[in-house]
Structures are given as structure tokens and as C-alpha cells.
Design an enzyme around this catalytic site. Structure first.
Site, PDB file in Angstrom:
ATOM      1  N   CYS A 129       0.845  -1.192   0.000  1.00 15.41           N
ATOM      2  CA  CYS A 129       0.000   0.000   0.000  1.00 15.41           C
ATOM      3  C   CYS A 129       0.882   1.244   0.000  1.00 15.41           C
ATOM      4  O   CYS A 129       1.720   1.426   0.892  1.00 15.41           O
ATOM      5  CB  CYS A 129      -0.900  -0.027   1.232  1.00 15.41           C
ATOM      6  SG  CYS A 129      -1.621   1.549   1.679  1.00 15.41           S
ATOM      7  N   CYS A 151       0.672   3.284   3.125  1.00 16.83           N
ATOM      8  CA  CYS A 151       1.373   2.627   4.236  1.00 16.83           C
ATOM      9  C   CYS A 151       2.879   2.849   4.118  1.00 16.83           C
ATOM     10  O   CYS A 151       3.566   3.077   5.122  1.00 16.83           O
ATOM     11  CB  CYS A 151       1.071   1.132   4.248  1.00 16.83           C
ATOM     12  SG  CYS A 151      -0.673   0.723   4.502  1.00 16.83           S
ATOM     13  N   HIS A 156      -8.410   7.573  -4.753  1.00 15.32           N
ATOM     14  CA  HIS A 156      -7.888   8.369  -5.876  1.00 15.32           C
ATOM     15  C   HIS A 156      -8.350   7.783  -7.210  1.00 15.32           C
ATOM     16  O   HIS A 156      -8.743   8.511  -8.127  1.00 15.32           O
ATOM     17  CB  HIS A 156      -6.357   8.419  -5.832  1.00 15.32           C
ATOM     18  CG  HIS A 156      -5.805   9.464  -4.912  1.00 15.32           C
ATOM     19  ND1 HIS A 156      -6.057  10.806  -5.069  1.00 15.32           N
ATOM     20  CD2 HIS A 156      -5.008   9.357  -3.820  1.00 15.32           C
ATOM     21  CE1 HIS A 156      -5.436  11.491  -4.108  1.00 15.32           C
ATOM     22  NE2 HIS A 156      -4.804  10.633  -3.345  1.00 15.32           N
ATOM     23  N   HIS A 208      -3.092   5.613 -16.173  1.00 12.80           N
ATOM     24  CA  HIS A 208      -1.826   5.195 -15.553  1.00 12.80           C
ATOM     25  C   HIS A 208      -0.823   6.339 -15.588  1.00 12.80           C
ATOM     26  O   HIS A 208      -0.139   6.614 -14.594  1.00 12.80           O
ATOM     27  CB  HIS A 208      -1.272   3.968 -16.292  1.00 12.80           C
ATOM     28  CG  HIS A 208      -0.159   3.290 -15.559  1.00 12.80           C
ATOM     29  ND1 HIS A 208       0.337   2.062 -15.932  1.00 12.80           N
ATOM     30  CD2 HIS A 208       0.576   3.653 -14.482  1.00 12.80           C
ATOM     31  CE1 HIS A 208       1.315   1.705 -15.126  1.00 12.80           C
ATOM     32  NE2 HIS A 208       1.487   2.674 -14.230  1.00 12.80           N
ATOM     33  N   GLU A 257      -1.569   9.473 -15.669  1.00  8.50           N
ATOM     34  CA  GLU A 257      -2.034  10.500 -14.732  1.00  8.50           C
ATOM     35  C   GLU A 257      -1.568  10.174 -13.318  1.00  8.50           C
ATOM     36  O   GLU A 257      -1.128  11.053 -12.576  1.00  8.50           O
ATOM     37  CB  GLU A 257      -3.559  10.609 -14.774  1.00  8.50           C
ATOM     38  CG  GLU A 257      -4.104  11.664 -13.828  1.00  8.50           C
ATOM     39  CD  GLU A 257      -5.606  11.817 -13.899  1.00  8.50           C
ATOM     40  OE1 GLU A 257      -6.184  12.368 -12.939  1.00  8.50           O
ATOM     41  OE2 GLU A 257      -6.212  11.388 -14.893  1.00  8.50           O
TER      42      GLU A 257
END
Length: 572
Positions: free
Chosen positions: A72, A75, A458, A485, A487
Site C-alpha cells: 500500500c 502505508c 484516488h 496510468h 495520470e
């Protein structure tokens, strides 16, 4: 007859057989020096499925546990802040410690389900002497992008816990009003040489932090005092939080710094005590290892652009099936349908090899037999079907093209992008309009299963802004995903989570695909489409051996909505 030496040898063997093997207890305990984003040097308790019960339940101190997912992005970005907080509160260890559990590890996943972890990172406060139980999932802490905010939550929680009679070993964190120094020191320990009074608002956490910071200072006492009480006027404190050192003989010394942050108050305390030749306690010094790569061979493996590896696709699917689709405590309605849609597009567009197709087909078929599944049941189903259809995956399954320069980089997130690029390209090679279905399945998967909560939010916002559900044709689905992708790459370029060996660029670069760029840097969309077909098409997927790059027939873009896609890219 036995000689004396033979008797001695037999006795020694018997002792050896009955003695515990050195290191076995450590291995069986589940304790590890490093896992996921954290190591033992980070001053956190690394929890695993083997040591969780022993490290968590029945402890004399409280725990703040971070449940995270090592792939993540949020994370990864938060990990240095959590480590910094852990190092800062080392003196609090008799009261509370920080612990971490990586939910991306298969064996840890059941614990994450039990604690109802649906977003990463998630924080749970577990009070001392915590008892195991189905409904005991800790007190939820609000997720934060700031270690200071998380620490403030923790301090307020500790204050609340003490008011409930818990944490008996913790020094008093309450605040009171006094009229004189004598009254303030009335309940001070008899051996206290100095008492530091912190004048502050009742909602401030600075005084409590200072109390916990120096709780191991011998013969030193710290008390919180209301900033509007009579003693504040006596002490002449007008700037808050204010600090005054009071000797046991009631001699007072004002110490309030110009900028009264907790760190500056702590510095003022230490400077004052140093001037009095105070002997400070010995504390652990951080010896955190540097995150540098020294193996030149690993670096040389990282230049694998323009190649799709079957290992990456398989590894991504295995991670998805083992840790992501199983993290729901109960799966039904929209999330279950999203999972079925994901499996359906895999069956249509994934470049299966060996037994993987029959395994996915059985998984989809079985999941359709019930309207509700528990995460544990899905995990057991996944494992059982792996045995039924064995072998499902390649041996020594590791990332190749998606391998990062360090374990904390790339990996699954790269693999997920690679998977969906592959699915859109393969769907575009089939009759009908399966490409848009891939995008819709991706949207559902990311929304309900992707382990990075912030990333998922997002993506959903981007999908709405870029009109994902308006895409109706296969080739447009391929280009929509490429635009999106790029972006994301633009947003994350230079971010803390970016792999320095793999900077996030607008791909393909001019050197990789010169024909993809027109004058002044504009994109040649038909050329980009052919580039994506070359990289993610079935003829070019590599499994570690030599890849045969057969030529693919041209597949010109449909003229409809070319202008829309160009506008979409400029807008993005």
C-alpha cells in the site's frame, strides 16, 4: 561389557536428546527481526500469526497496533512517520508500545479479518491485560497522515484510560488548579528533588507527553497545571504552555521557552537538569540500517522495460486471491458481485497457462453457489482449489519486471497495473466489447479489494472524472487505462513511495517508442496503441526464458472518439 567411557557417552546422548535445541524456541515463537516495512531496530513489536496472542493479550502495558499492507503506497509513505513516533516514545514503553502487523502476509490475514481491518493503514488501541474474544477488536484510532496527530490521539486515549482506573503504572496525567507551590507539591513523591510544572489548557497534550517522556528520570516529577489558575499568576507565567521548575524546598525557576513546543519544553528541562549535574538515564540509541543497495547484480536486473513477465501476472493473482479478496469479514452484495466480475474478465482475457484457468473457473463457479461468504471461507476455498488443481502457479514465484530495488518498492502495485493493461489488450483482440468490461471490473476490484485505501479513493475519483463508464470500445479501453496510468505517474512522480531506480515517467518514453511522439511532444495515439499491444500482447509475454516476438497484425484505432481521447489526455 560397557566400559565407563561408553556409559558416559550414553548419558551425554540422553542429555542431548532431552535438551531443547538452541534456536528452536525462537523459530517456533514466530518472532522475526524484519517483516514487511519494519524491522526490530524501528522500536516496534513485529507481530506475526504465530506470536500475536503471546505479544498482545494479557500484557501489562497497552499497545497501539498498526495493521498495514506492505504494498500500500499510503502505508509505505506513513511507515517512516510511524518509525519516528516509535523512536520518540521509547521512554513510554512501560505504559504503551507500538506494534505492527503486515496484512499482506497470507498467514497474518485471518487476524486482520478478525479485527475487521478494511482500510490500510488501520490503528487499534488495545488496553493492558487485553482479553481475546470475537468482539474484542480494539478501539479504533482515526487514520492520520501525521505522526503528531496520531500521537495526540494516543495521549488523549491514555488520559481517558487513566481516568477509568487503568494503567496503574503510568504517572498521573491529570490536570489541576493550585494557589501555591506548596499545594502543587503536596502530593509529590518524597524523593522528588525537582517538580516541573506545565501550565496549559486542559485540552493540550504537551504536558502529558512531557510526563511520559521523562517518566524514567529518577527523583524528577512533572505535573500539569491549569493555565488560568492562581498559581499561574504567582509564577508569572503569561505564555502557554508555560514551564516552571520547583525544587523540593519550593525554590522556583521559570523555564518557558520562546516557542513552547513539547520538544522545546523537553530541551529546557534537560538543559536545566544538566546545569544541576543531574545523571540522566541510559537509553537505547537507534542503529537503523540504511536503505541502500550494494548488490550491483540486483541493479542490473531492474532495466526490464517493455516486457511483460508471466511471473508478475501469476504473482499478482496469487496475492489477490490469498490476501485481498479474503480480507472482508463478510462478502456479499456489491463486493461479491465485483469479485465475480473480476473473475469473469480473467476467464475472458487472461493469458492462462497450465492449470490456472481451471482453478479460476472452479473458484468463480463455487462462489456463485452462495449469496454470502466469510473471508475465512473464501481463503479456505482458495487453498482447497489450489490443491485440487495443483500445480496452479509456477515454482519460485517472484516478481521479475515488477521487482523493486528494495522490497518496499513496486511489487504488487506494479503487478496490478501490468495485469489490467494485459487484460485490456487481450480483450481488444477478441470480438465484441470485452475491453470496457475489463475497466468496469477493475473499478469494482479497486473499490472493494485493493489494499491501499487512499489509492483506491484516488482511482475512483479519477474514474469518475475521466468517464470510465462512458468507454464503449475495446481500443478505447486500452488507451483509457494508459492515460489514467500516466495520470497516476504524474501525481506520484517524486513521491516518497517512488522507487529511485524506477522513476515514474510519462510512458512510453521517446527513446522506447520514438513513433509514439509527434511534434512538440504530442502523442501519436495509433502508435501508442500499437506499442501497448507489443508490450502486453500474448505474443510477447515472457516467463523467464527466451521470448519470441512474432509480428502482430495491425489493429487500427476506430475513428470514433479519437478527439475525445486526445482531449481526455490533455485534461488529465
Amino acid at each position: 561389557m560397557f566400559t565407563m567411557s561408553r556409559w558416559l557417552l550414553l548419558i551425554q546422548c540422553a542429555i542431548a536428546l532431552n535438551a531443547p535445541v538452541k534456536g528452536a524456541a525462537i523459530a517456533d515463537s514466530g518472532d522475526v527481526d524484519e517483516q514487511g516495512l519494519y524491522s526490530k531496530s524501528d522500536h516496534v513489536i513485529i507481530l506475526t500469526h504465530k506470536n500475536f496472542d503471546r505479544k498482545v493479550y494479557g500484557q501489562r502495558h497497552a499497545l497501539l497496533v498498526e495493521f498495514y499492507n506492505s504494498y500500500c503506497g499510503h502505508c509505505r509513505a506513513f511507515a517512516p512517520k510511524f518509525k519516528s513516533l516509535a523512536e520518540e516514545i521509547v521512554p513510554w514503553k512501560n505504559v504503551v508500545e507500538l506494534a505492527v502487523l503486515d496484512c499482506s502476509i497470507d498467514e497474518n490475514n485471518e487476524i486482520c479479518r478478525q479485527f475487521e481491518i478494511m482500510a490500510y493503514p488501520s490503528f487499534r488501541y488495545l488496553h493492558e491485560n487485553y482479553v481475546k474474544g470475537n468482539t474484542n477488536v480494539g478501539d479504533r484510532f482515526q487514520s492520520s497522515d501525521s505522526a503528531d496527530k496520531l500521537k495526540s490521539q494516543l495521549v488523549l486515549k491514555l488520559q481517558s484510560e487513566q481516568s477509568r482506573g487503568r494503567l496503574a503504572s503510568m504517572p498521573p496525567l491529570g490536570i489541576a488548579s493550585y494557589a501555591t507551590y506548596a499545594a502543587a507539591l503536596g502530593d509529590a513523591p518524597v524523593d522528588a528533588v525537582y517538580t516541573f510544572l506545565v501550565f496549559e489548557n486542559a485540552n493540550s497534550t504537551v504536558g502529558s507527553e512531557l510526563i511520559l517522556d521523562i517518566s524514567d528520570y529518577k527523583h524528577i516529577n512533572v505535573k500539569r497545571v491549569h493555565d488560568n489558575c492562581e498559581l499561574a499568576n504567582v509564577a508569572g507565567v503569561t505564555h502557554f504552555p508555560g514551564l516552571v521548575a520547583v525544587r523540593s524546598t519550593l525554590e522556583a525557576t521559570p523555564l518557558t521557552p520562546k516557542i513552547p513546543t513539547k520538544q522545546n519544553l523537553l530541551k529546557a528541562v534537560n538543559t536545566f537538569l544538566k546545569s544541576k549535574n543531574y545523571v540522566f538515564p541510559n537509553r537505547e540509541v537507534s542503529t537503523r540500517e540504511n536503505d541502500f543497495i550494494t548488490n550491483s547484480q540486483e541493479k542490473s536486473m531492474l532495466s526490464k522495460s517493455d516486457t511483460t513477465y508471466y511471473n508478475d501476472l501469476e504473482k499478482t493473482l496469487k496475492t489477490s486471491f490469498h490476501t485481498e479478496i479474503t480480507r472482508h469479514k463478510i462478502l456479499k452484495n456489491e463486493p461479491l458481485q465485483a469479485l465475480l466480475n473480476f473473475l469473469d474478465v480473467l476467464l475472458v482475457a487472461f493469458p492462462f497457462r497450465g492449470n490456472l484457468r481451471s482453478y479460476v473457473a472452479s473458484l468463480a463457479e463455487t462462489l456463485r453457489t452462495k449469496e454470502e461468504w466469510s473471508g475465512g471461507d473464501i481463503y479456505n476455498l482458495v487453498k482447497r482449489l489450489e490443491i485440487t488443481h495443483a500445480p496452479v502457479y509456477s515454482t519460485d514465484l517472484e516478481y521479475v519486471g515488477c521487482k523493486g530495488s528494495l522490497p518496499k518498492y513496486r511489487g504488487y502495485t506494479c503487478g496490478l497495473w501490468t495485469l489490467f493493461h494485459t487484460l485490456t489488450v487481450h480483450a481488444a483482440l477478441k470480438p465484441g466489447t470485452e475491453g470496457p468490461n475489463v475497466l468496469k471490473a477493475m473499478h469494482g476490484y479497486v473499490k472493494h479489494f485493493f489494499g491501499c485505501t487512499e489509492c483506491a479513493e484516488h482511482f475512483q475519483a479519477m474514474a469518475a472524472r475521466n468517464r470510465l463508464f462512458d468507454v464503449k470500445e475495446n481500443d478505447k479501453a486500452v488507451l483509457w487505462l494508459w492515460i489514467s496510468h500516466n495520470e497516476v505517474n504524474l501525481r506520484l512522480a517524486g513521491d516518497f513511495t517512488e522507487d529511485p531506480e524506477h522513476p515514474k515517467i510519462q510512458f512510453p518514453s521517446a527513446s522506447r517508442c520514438p513513433e509514439c511522439r509527434l511534434s512538440r511532444g504530442a502523442w501519436n495515439l495509433p502508435a501508442v496503441f500499437q506499442y501497448l499491444r507489443r508490450v502486453y500482447g500474448p505474443e510477447t509475454i515472457q516467463d523467464g526464458g527466451r521470448v519470441e516476438r512474432s509480428s502482430m497484425p495491425a489493429s487500427p484505432l476506430s475513428d470514433l472518439d479519437i478527439g475525445m481521447l486526445s482531449l481526455l489526455y490533455l485534461t488529465a
